[in-house]
Design an enzyme around this catalytic site. Structure first.
Site, PDB file in Angstrom:
ATOM      1  N   SER A 143       0.856  -1.190   0.000  1.00  0.00           N
ATOM      2  CA  SER A 143       0.000   0.000   0.000  1.00  0.00           C
ATOM      3  C   SER A 143       0.886   1.232   0.000  1.00  0.00           C
ATOM      4  CB  SER A 143      -0.902   0.018   1.244  1.00  0.00           C
ATOM      5  OG  SER A 143      -1.560   1.270   1.378  1.00  0.00           O
ATOM      6  N   TYR A 156      -1.868  -0.471  10.040  1.00  0.00           N
ATOM      7  CA  TYR A 156      -1.935  -0.859   8.629  1.00  0.00           C
ATOM      8  C   TYR A 156      -0.679  -0.403   7.894  1.00  0.00           C
ATOM      9  CZ  TYR A 156      -3.777  -1.243   3.861  1.00  0.00           C
ATOM     10  OH  TYR A 156      -3.968  -1.563   2.542  1.00  0.00           O
ATOM     11  N   ALA A 157      -0.284   0.854   8.071  1.00  0.00           N
ATOM     12  CA  ALA A 157       0.889   1.384   7.373  1.00  0.00           C
ATOM     13  C   ALA A 157       2.148   0.626   7.771  1.00  0.00           C
ATOM     14  CB  ALA A 157       1.042   2.874   7.674  1.00  0.00           C
ATOM     15  N   ALA A 158       2.287   0.340   9.058  1.00  0.00           N
ATOM     16  CA  ALA A 158       3.469  -0.383   9.519  1.00  0.00           C
ATOM     17  C   ALA A 158       3.509  -1.789   8.933  1.00  0.00           C
ATOM     18  CB  ALA A 158       3.477  -0.446  11.045  1.00  0.00           C
ATOM     19  N   SER A 159       2.344  -2.447   8.867  1.00  0.00           N
ATOM     20  CA  SER A 159       2.305  -3.803   8.314  1.00  0.00           C
ATOM     21  C   SER A 159       2.641  -3.803   6.831  1.00  0.00           C
ATOM     22  CB  SER A 159       0.937  -4.447   8.552  1.00  0.00           C
ATOM     23  OG  SER A 159      -0.069  -3.874   7.742  1.00  0.00           O
ATOM     24  N   LYS A 160       2.173  -2.795   6.105  1.00  0.00           N
ATOM     25  CA  LYS A 160       2.449  -2.750   4.673  1.00  0.00           C
ATOM     26  C   LYS A 160       3.901  -2.337   4.401  1.00  0.00           C
ATOM     27  CE  LYS A 160      -1.509  -4.152   3.120  1.00  0.00           C
ATOM     28  NZ  LYS A 160      -1.610  -5.442   2.411  1.00  0.00           N
TER      29      LYS A 160
END
Length: 247
Positions: A143, A156-160
């Protein structure tokens, strides 16, 4: 027919980018293991119609990415068919929105389990099958949030961002063995996840796009199709933004 006689595994096929990728791959001649979490009559019928329409095999598989044993069982079921695997597209994912000071450790663990850990495990199983033929293409859906960050999407940002790091590392390790690994980083795409965004916030995001619109799932699927095909035979370790120029 960019994927004629190739076999692909696609996760997250129930809706959105996963469903669009399934449909597009089938239209280009691929046999597809269509993976999703929950069985449904609608999805089974859709797979049957796709297979009939395009003269390919569409094999639905159901497993929960939160269940390590189920992930392994899904991979074993694929292996037992004896079909050589050419493509893996890791689409399945989740989002738990929360501002930095409000995000919980449970939200972080859940997001990373779905978006990172389970996909690493599944990719290990699938690439072992690819290694028998010393070729393959792995495509991870990342993402732009993992590249740019986004307020309210820390988990979410960290996982992506982790997905991007995993992609680059896998590309370095698997490239000499004939397997290409790339990531696609969508921007704002018309999916169920986007539908949950409040109208004013969505309008602001749309205004950031140089094309002044939200993307469609098939526009992401088309990039996956290219990366899966032999036309991308010298492309690996890349992160391709599909964001309408937001970056």
């Amino acid at each position: 027919m960019l994927l004629q006689d190739k076999t692909a595994v696609v996760t997250g096929c129930l809706q959105g980018i996963g469903r669009a990728t399934l449909d597009l791959f089938a239209a280009h001649g691929a046999n597809v293991f269509a993976c999703c979490q929950i069985a449904s009559d609608e999805f089974s019928s859709h797979c049957s119609e796709l297979a009939k329409q395009h003269g390919v095999q569409i094999i639905p598989l159901y497993f929960d990415l939160l269940d390590d044993a189920a992930v392994k069982q899904g991979a074993v079921a694929i292996q037992k068919t004896g079909l050589p695997l050419d493509v893996l597209v890791n689409v399945a994912g989740m989002n738990k929105d929360a501002l930095f000071h409000m995000v919980t450790m449970e939200q972080l663990r859940l997001t990373f389990q779905i978006n990172v850990f389970s996909q690493i495990a599944f990719t290990q199983y699938i690439t072992r099958i690819m290694l028998r033929h010393k070729q393959g293409s792995v495509i991870n859906i990342a993402s732009i949030a993992g590249m740019d960050g986004n307020p309210g999407q820390l988990a979410y940002a960290a996982s992506k961002a982790a997905v991007i790091a995993v992609t680059k590392t896998m590309a370095a390790e698997l490239g000499p063995l004939g397997i290409r690994v790339n990531a696609v980083a969508p921007g704002v795409i018309a999916t169920a996840m986007t539908a949950a965004v409040p109208g004013e916030a969505l309008a602001r995001l749309r205004a950031r796009s140089k094309l002044l619109r939200v993307g469609e799932p098939v526009e992401v699927a088309k990039v996956c199709l290219y990366l899966a095909s032999d036309r991308a035979s010298f492309i690996t370790g890349q992160v391709i933004r599909v964001d309408g120029g937001m970056g």
